[in-house]
Design a protein around this motif. Structure first.
Motif, mmCIF file in Angstrom:
data_model
loop_
_atom_site.group_PDB
_atom_site.id
_atom_site.type_symbol
_atom_site.label_atom_id
_atom_site.label_comp_id
_atom_site.label_asym_id
_atom_site.label_seq_id
_atom_site.Cartn_x
_atom_site.Cartn_y
_atom_site.Cartn_z
ATOM 1 N N VAL A 138 43.620 43.435 50.610
ATOM 2 C CA VAL A 138 42.987 42.216 51.105
ATOM 3 C C VAL A 138 41.529 42.218 50.674
ATOM 4 C CG1 VAL A 138 42.437 40.831 53.151
ATOM 5 C CG2 VAL A 138 44.532 42.203 53.105
ATOM 6 N N GLY A 139 41.062 41.050 50.263
ATOM 7 C CA GLY A 139 39.657 40.867 49.926
ATOM 8 C C GLY A 139 39.080 39.723 50.725
ATOM 9 N N ALA A 140 37.819 39.849 51.084
ATOM 10 C CA ALA A 140 37.129 38.801 51.833
ATOM 11 C C ALA A 140 35.768 38.561 51.206
ATOM 12 C CB ALA A 140 36.961 39.218 53.294
ATOM 13 N N ALA A 141 35.340 37.309 51.211
ATOM 14 C CA ALA A 141 34.024 36.934 50.702
ATOM 15 C C ALA A 141 33.379 35.970 51.682
ATOM 16 C CB ALA A 141 34.142 36.289 49.328
ATOM 17 N N LEU A 142 32.191 36.318 52.135
ATOM 18 C CA LEU A 142 31.413 35.485 53.054
ATOM 19 C C LEU A 142 30.265 34.836 52.295
ATOM 20 C CD1 LEU A 142 30.978 37.956 56.025
ATOM 21 C CD2 LEU A 142 32.179 35.783 56.142
ATOM 22 N N LEU A 143 30.115 33.542 52.439
ATOM 23 C CA LEU A 143 28.956 32.841 51.904
ATOM 24 C C LEU A 143 27.955 32.703 53.047
ATOM 25 C CD1 LEU A 143 27.418 31.220 49.744
ATOM 26 C CD2 LEU A 143 28.699 29.193 50.532
ATOM 27 N N LEU A 144 26.738 33.198 52.823
ATOM 28 C CA LEU A 144 25.706 33.143 53.847
ATOM 29 C C LEU A 144 24.727 32.006 53.574
ATOM 30 C CD1 LEU A 144 24.874 36.949 54.204
ATOM 31 C CD2 LEU A 144 26.660 35.615 55.341
ATOM 32 N N VAL A 169 38.967 37.565 45.534
ATOM 33 C CA VAL A 169 39.933 38.232 44.651
ATOM 34 C C VAL A 169 39.301 39.480 44.037
ATOM 35 C CG1 VAL A 169 41.232 38.017 42.481
ATOM 36 C CG2 VAL A 169 41.300 36.163 44.170
ATOM 37 N N GLU A 170 38.050 39.378 43.597
ATOM 38 C CA GLU A 170 37.349 40.552 43.052
ATOM 39 C C GLU A 170 37.290 41.674 44.091
ATOM 40 O OE1 GLU A 170 33.448 39.501 41.560
ATOM 41 O OE2 GLU A 170 34.283 37.869 40.350
ATOM 42 N N ALA A 171 36.988 41.312 45.318
ATOM 43 C CA ALA A 171 36.937 42.312 46.391
ATOM 44 C C ALA A 171 38.322 42.899 46.633
ATOM 45 C CB ALA A 171 36.390 41.684 47.674
ATOM 46 N N ARG A 172 39.343 42.055 46.640
ATOM 47 C CA ARG A 172 40.727 42.511 46.864
ATOM 48 C C ARG A 172 41.141 43.539 45.823
ATOM 49 N NH1 ARG A 172 44.674 38.049 45.466
ATOM 50 N NH2 ARG A 172 44.725 39.141 43.496
ATOM 51 N N GLU A 173 40.732 43.331 44.594
ATOM 52 C CA GLU A 173 41.110 44.242 43.509
ATOM 53 C C GLU A 173 40.488 45.628 43.660
ATOM 54 O OE1 GLU A 173 40.106 41.857 40.081
ATOM 55 O OE2 GLU A 173 41.973 40.711 40.239
ATOM 56 N N LYS A 174 39.489 45.762 44.527
ATOM 57 C CA LYS A 174 38.850 47.056 44.780
ATOM 58 C C LYS A 174 39.284 47.676 46.103
ATOM 59 C CE LYS A 174 34.772 45.569 42.231
ATOM 60 N NZ LYS A 174 33.380 45.158 42.367
ATOM 61 N N ALA A 175 40.239 47.056 46.778
ATOM 62 C CA ALA A 175 40.698 47.567 48.075
ATOM 63 C C ALA A 175 41.309 48.956 47.924
ATOM 64 C CB ALA A 175 41.728 46.613 48.678
ATOM 65 N N TYR A 176 41.230 49.715 49.002
ATOM 66 C CA TYR A 176 41.846 51.041 49.042
ATOM 67 C C TYR A 176 43.020 50.950 50.009
ATOM 68 C CZ TYR A 176 42.452 56.060 49.707
ATOM 69 O OH TYR A 176 42.978 57.328 49.761
#
Length: 160
Positions: free
Chosen positions: A46-52, A31-38
């Motif tokens: 769209v936001g995506a988060a990968l756990l490594l 969601v944090e990533a989505r809020e910074k989308a252009y």
């Protein structure tokens, strides 16, 4: 002639409150990533988060361009960033979320076909599947145990 049946499985959660602590955290990061989308053209963020495997979380969001469709989806931004910054570290899990400035996205928005192919490449590369969770901005969340649930008969390096 031979006929086969393809089946897929997914878990459907009614909302974020039903997720595990780790999945909630990863979805919050998406969601944090989505809020910074252009996304000035589609108005669809769209936001995506990968756990490594090393506990790093790599974020990505969609990046649009006036020379449509020269932009890039959040999932590919995240996975290629992970591949660039952590080339030998395995992906454990992916969370995706989407919203629109035009209407409320209240159903799960899965990865597009191009993103499914890119995600498939990384599952093959690391010889290990990873769960994928996806949602709109509110409502149900879909969780699959691997990309193969979303992309049966995928094309990979074994064909080359």
């Amino acid at each position: 002639m031979r006929k086969i049946e393809i089946s897929t499985a997914a878990i459907i959660y009614k909302d974020v409150s039903e997720l595990s602590t780790e999945d909630k955290m990863l979805m919050r990061k998406a969601v944090e990533a989505r809020e910074k989308a252009y996304a000035p053209y589609s108005k669809f963020s769209v936001g995506a988060a990968l756990l490594l495997e090393n506990n790093e979380i790599v974020l990505g969001n969609n990046q649009e361009n006036a020379a449509y469709p020269s932009g890039m989806c959040a999932e590919r931004v995240a996975i290629w960033r992970a591949g660039s910054e952590f080339p030998s570290v395995k992906i454990l899990k992916l969370a995706i979320t989407a919203s629109s400035s035009i209407h409320k996205v209240d159903k799960p928005a899965g990865p597009c076909g191009a993103c499914r192919q890119a995600l498939s490449e990384y599952e093959v590369k690391q010889k290990q599947h990873f769960p994928i969770l996806f949602m709109g901005e509110v409502g149900e969340i879909v969780k699959t145990e691997s990309l193969s649930s979303l992309l049966p008969f995928s094309f990979d390096s074994s064909y080359l």
